[in-house]
Design a protein around this motif. Sequence first.
Motif, PDB file in Angstrom:
ATOM      1  N   PRO A  67       0.816  -1.207   0.000  1.00 46.83           N
ATOM      2  CA  PRO A  67       0.000   0.000   0.000  1.00 46.83           C
ATOM      3  C   PRO A  67       0.851   1.259   0.000  1.00 46.83           C
ATOM      4  N   ARG A 193      11.611   0.518   1.946  1.00 43.66           N
ATOM      5  CA  ARG A 193      12.081   1.153   3.181  1.00 43.66           C
ATOM      6  C   ARG A 193      12.056   2.689   3.093  1.00 43.66           C
ATOM      7  N   CYS A 197      10.151   3.566   7.290  1.00 47.81           N
ATOM      8  CA  CYS A 197      11.110   2.958   8.231  1.00 47.81           C
ATOM      9  C   CYS A 197      11.629   4.024   9.197  1.00 47.81           C
ATOM     10  N   TRP A 200       8.925   5.238  11.771  1.00 50.58           N
ATOM     11  CA  TRP A 200       8.839   4.316  12.925  1.00 50.58           C
ATOM     12  C   TRP A 200       9.995   4.612  13.874  1.00 50.58           C
ATOM     13  N   ASN A 249      -5.193   1.132   9.734  1.00 50.35           N
ATOM     14  CA  ASN A 249      -4.741   0.018  10.584  1.00 50.35           C
ATOM     15  C   ASN A 249      -4.205   0.528  11.917  1.00 50.35           C
ATOM     16  N   TRP A 273       6.579  -0.881  20.589  1.00 51.83           N
ATOM     17  CA  TRP A 273       7.389  -2.015  20.128  1.00 51.83           C
ATOM     18  C   TRP A 273       6.486  -3.175  19.705  1.00 51.83           C
ATOM     19  N   HIS A 276       4.517  -2.425  16.557  1.00 55.36           N
ATOM     20  CA  HIS A 276       5.394  -2.482  15.382  1.00 55.36           C
ATOM     21  C   HIS A 276       5.623  -3.945  14.977  1.00 55.36           C
ATOM     22  N   ASN A 277       5.782  -4.814  15.957  1.00 60.23           N
ATOM     23  CA  ASN A 277       5.945  -6.239  15.645  1.00 60.23           C
ATOM     24  C   ASN A 277       4.681  -6.823  15.009  1.00 60.23           C
ATOM     25  N   ASN A 280       4.878  -5.939  11.562  1.00 61.17           N
ATOM     26  CA  ASN A 280       5.912  -6.779  10.926  1.00 61.17           C
ATOM     27  C   ASN A 280       5.364  -8.161  10.565  1.00 61.17           C
ATOM     28  N   ARG A 282       2.306  -9.040  10.094  1.00 61.90           N
ATOM     29  CA  ARG A 282       1.288  -8.937   9.039  1.00 61.90           C
ATOM     30  C   ARG A 282       1.937  -8.757   7.664  1.00 61.90           C
ATOM     31  N   LYS A 295      11.015  -8.764   7.273  1.00 61.23           N
ATOM     32  CA  LYS A 295      10.274  -8.378   8.484  1.00 61.23           C
ATOM     33  C   LYS A 295       9.997  -9.612   9.335  1.00 61.23           C
ATOM     34  N   TYR A 330      17.317   2.769  21.364  1.00 65.40           N
ATOM     35  CA  TYR A 330      16.757   4.040  20.885  1.00 65.40           C
ATOM     36  C   TYR A 330      17.153   5.218  21.776  1.00 65.40           C
TER      37      TYR A 330
HETATM   38  C1  LIG Z   1       2.664   3.874  11.894  1.00 61.80           C
HETATM   39  C2  LIG Z   1       2.926   3.047  10.660  1.00 61.80           C
HETATM   40  C3  LIG Z   1       1.989   2.120  10.255  1.00 61.80           C
HETATM   41  C4  LIG Z   1       2.207   1.355   9.105  1.00 61.80           C
HETATM   42  N1  LIG Z   1       1.238   0.485   8.680  1.00 61.80           N
HETATM   43  C5  LIG Z   1       1.425  -0.204   7.533  1.00 61.80           C
HETATM   44  C6  LIG Z   1       0.402  -1.063   7.019  1.00 61.80           C
HETATM   45  O1  LIG Z   1      -0.670  -1.175   7.610  1.00 61.80           O
HETATM   46  N2  LIG Z   1       0.643  -1.724   5.843  1.00 61.80           N
HETATM   47  C7  LIG Z   1       1.829  -1.574   5.164  1.00 61.80           C
HETATM   48  O2  LIG Z   1       2.004  -2.180   4.118  1.00 61.80           O
HETATM   49  N3  LIG Z   1       2.817  -0.795   5.638  1.00 61.80           N
HETATM   50  C8  LIG Z   1       2.649  -0.108   6.804  1.00 61.80           C
HETATM   51  N4  LIG Z   1       3.637   0.706   7.277  1.00 61.80           N
HETATM   52  C9  LIG Z   1       4.973   0.652   6.668  1.00 61.80           C
HETATM   53  C10 LIG Z   1       5.736  -0.567   7.199  1.00 61.80           C
HETATM   54  O3  LIG Z   1       5.469  -0.802   8.569  1.00 61.80           O
HETATM   55  C11 LIG Z   1       7.254  -0.391   7.066  1.00 61.80           C
HETATM   56  O4  LIG Z   1       7.620   0.802   7.689  1.00 61.80           O
HETATM   57  C12 LIG Z   1       7.758  -0.363   5.662  1.00 61.80           C
HETATM   58  O5  LIG Z   1       7.303  -1.491   4.961  1.00 61.80           O
HETATM   59  C13 LIG Z   1       9.302  -0.382   5.649  1.00 61.80           C
HETATM   60  O6  LIG Z   1       9.730  -1.533   6.360  1.00 61.80           O
HETATM   61  P1  LIG Z   1      11.198  -1.782   6.889  1.00 61.80           P
HETATM   62  O7  LIG Z   1      11.636  -3.115   6.476  1.00 61.80           O
HETATM   63  O8  LIG Z   1      12.083  -0.663   6.502  1.00 61.80           O
HETATM   64  O9  LIG Z   1      11.109  -1.815   8.493  1.00 61.80           O
HETATM   65  P2  LIG Z   1      10.157  -1.064   9.461  1.00 61.80           P
HETATM   66  O10 LIG Z   1       9.056  -1.947   9.871  1.00 61.80           O
HETATM   67  O11 LIG Z   1       9.769   0.261   8.896  1.00 61.80           O
HETATM   68  O12 LIG Z   1      11.090  -0.816  10.721  1.00 61.80           O
HETATM   69  C14 LIG Z   1      12.069   0.203  10.750  1.00 61.80           C
HETATM   70  C15 LIG Z   1      13.167  -0.184  11.696  1.00 61.80           C
HETATM   71  O13 LIG Z   1      12.646  -0.251  13.027  1.00 61.80           O
HETATM   72  C16 LIG Z   1      13.256  -1.322  13.747  1.00 61.80           C
HETATM   73  N5  LIG Z   1      12.171  -2.183  14.210  1.00 61.80           N
HETATM   74  C17 LIG Z   1      11.542  -3.191  13.551  1.00 61.80           C
HETATM   75  N6  LIG Z   1      10.586  -3.712  14.316  1.00 61.80           N
HETATM   76  C18 LIG Z   1      10.596  -3.029  15.487  1.00 61.80           C
HETATM   77  C19 LIG Z   1       9.838  -3.111  16.687  1.00 61.80           C
HETATM   78  N7  LIG Z   1       8.894  -4.024  16.854  1.00 61.80           N
HETATM   79  N8  LIG Z   1      10.122  -2.241  17.678  1.00 61.80           N
HETATM   80  C20 LIG Z   1      11.089  -1.323  17.554  1.00 61.80           C
HETATM   81  N9  LIG Z   1      11.848  -1.209  16.452  1.00 61.80           N
HETATM   82  C21 LIG Z   1      11.600  -2.056  15.425  1.00 61.80           C
HETATM   83  C22 LIG Z   1      14.211  -2.013  12.802  1.00 61.80           C
HETATM   84  O14 LIG Z   1      15.499  -1.501  13.040  1.00 61.80           O
HETATM   85  C23 LIG Z   1      13.724  -1.579  11.432  1.00 61.80           C
HETATM   86  O15 LIG Z   1      14.757  -1.521  10.507  1.00 61.80           O
HETATM   87  C24 LIG Z   1       3.425   1.517   8.382  1.00 61.80           C
HETATM   88  C25 LIG Z   1       4.367   2.452   8.809  1.00 61.80           C
HETATM   89  C26 LIG Z   1       4.122   3.221   9.924  1.00 61.80           C
HETATM   90  C27 LIG Z   1       5.135   4.272  10.357  1.00 61.80           C
END
Ligand SMILES: Cc1cc2nc3c(=O)[nH]c(=O)nc-3n(C[C@H](O)[C@H](O)[C@H](O)COP(=O)(O)OP(=O)(O)OC[C@H]3O[C@@H](n4cnc5c(N)ncnc54)[C@H](O)[C@@H]3O)c2cc1C
Length: 439
Positions: A67, A193, A197, A200, A249, A273, A276-277, A280, A282, A295, A330
């Motif tokens: 999305p 990313r 990313c 978050w 969501n 945390w 966010h998991n 991840n 999902r 993820k 953090y």
């Molecule tokens: C509020 C929010 C809601 C979102 N909802 C959706 C959605 O519904 N559908 C969708 O497709 N995308 C969604 N996204 C985007 C998705 O979650 C990711 O941010 C995006 O896909 C990039 O993923 P990434 O692999 O870079 O890691 P991300 O999930 O963005 O994580 C970024 C960094 O945070 C750290 N991290 C990972 N997990 C955790 C944790 N549990 N606690 C603390 N730190 C952590 C890691 O270092 C990671 O590299 C959302 C983003 C945000 C900010």
Amino acid sequence: HRALSTDRPLVDALGITELPAVHLLQPNGTHYSLHTEKRLRFFFTSLLKTLPGVQRKTHTNSSVLNPLKGALSPPLNTQPWRDFDRSLVYAADLESALHYLFRVELASHNSLEGEELHTFKDLVTLLAKLYPGGGAVVKLMETLSDWLLSLPLQKIPYQAVLDLVDNKMKISGVFLGADLRWVGCQGSAPGFRGYPCALWTLFHVLSVSRQATPSALRHTALEAEPAPVLNVMRRYIRTFFGCEECGKNFEKAASSDSAVGIKSPEEEVMWLWNQHNEVNYRLAGSLSDDPLFPKGAWPPPSLCAPCHMENRGLHSFNHQEVLNFLLHHYGETNLSRKYALEPNNSANKDASKDVADKLDGYRKADEAGAQEDHARSAEERVGASGEQGNRTLALGFNSVDMSLCLLLYVGSCVFLMLLFFFFRVRSRRWKPRPPKFAV
Ligand SMILES: Cc1cc2nc3c(=O)[nH]c(=O)nc-3n(C[C@H](O)[C@H](O)[C@H](O)COP(=O)(O)OP(=O)(O)OC[C@H]3O[C@@H](n4cnc5c(N)ncnc54)[C@H](O)[C@@H]3O)c2cc1C
């Protein structure tokens, strides 16, 4: 290949004495044992995911399509790969997120009023009080916050905000680099990313900063909030975040009983945390999952081995260890300024020009997205901000100057009118009355 202890020929050939174990077999016939902190299933699966070429099958189900595509597509990746350490948090990611937030995401709003303005003010307060390091970004947020609070306007033009973010008034020590420099949030290919990313990461950092400095929000509008970071994050995601589905969501999760029940800064850190998991899990294996950064349950054992436990063969987290880890990971001391733009950095001198080029990149990447028009208009605005002359009003005044002038002008008019009426009344009172002659 999965082998049991009964597969004697293979076990003997590899010289395996203890099971379970992971051995990596190379195409040339060599093999060696891979180390895991604990002999638990979760540690083995996490280890396997880090091997090159090992990844889950991609979901083709539409509910897990990307999305973010179109809504938040990062620019085409023309920058060289930046080596980084996964155990650190990079200021370059946080500042790139703020650059995107202030100069691209907000730019789709011509002006801010009502709920939007309220959310924006609270976000700036949060950043001014909780952003770690006390550097140029904090000074910018403090300036912005003072300005927003000193002008009790119902509606604020976005351009005035942008002028402050670009520091057109040349206030010393105020700076926000106009460049996207993803480091810990680099993607292996365009579209992965970047901004989501880093967003978050930013809110995790703010939640930990609030735990470290519980009195930081005293005397602000957020003082009485039990979970101020989550409160502002929820409203920001709902109001401004470019991915609508993510907003829905997150809104659902943030209005749940578990979020409403947060009472302490530690609970807020842990809620974020955990949520966010949930996201991840999902999204694991979806099209938005970067194969180089799959993820899953976070932190992985390579970052925090004591965070993981196994109960009757089922993986679980040790929450106290996770909290300790998050507060460190953090926390301010774990924030690296490697690759971050500094005010005197020569690269920054060309940054405004770069913005226009970058926007061209965003535009191409956004072509397939449903929110193309929305994103494009935001980018065009930022493109214009790169060319300072377009946005500066006549005689070199910007819109902040103009709004202050207008305020001064209206104030002076009211003052002059009051003076006028005051003297008129007085002059009437003092008018010499015709003497009354007594005969
Ligand atoms: C509020 C929010 C809601 C979102 N909802 C959706 C959605 O519904 N559908 C969708 O497709 N995308 C969604 N996204 C985007 C998705 O979650 C990711 O941010 C995006 O896909 C990039 O993923 P990434 O692999 O870079 O890691 P991300 O999930 O963005 O994580 C970024 C960094 O945070 C750290 N991290 C990972 N997990 C955790 C944790 N549990 N606690 C603390 N730190 C952590 C890691 O270092 C990671 O590299 C959302 C983003 C945000 C900010």
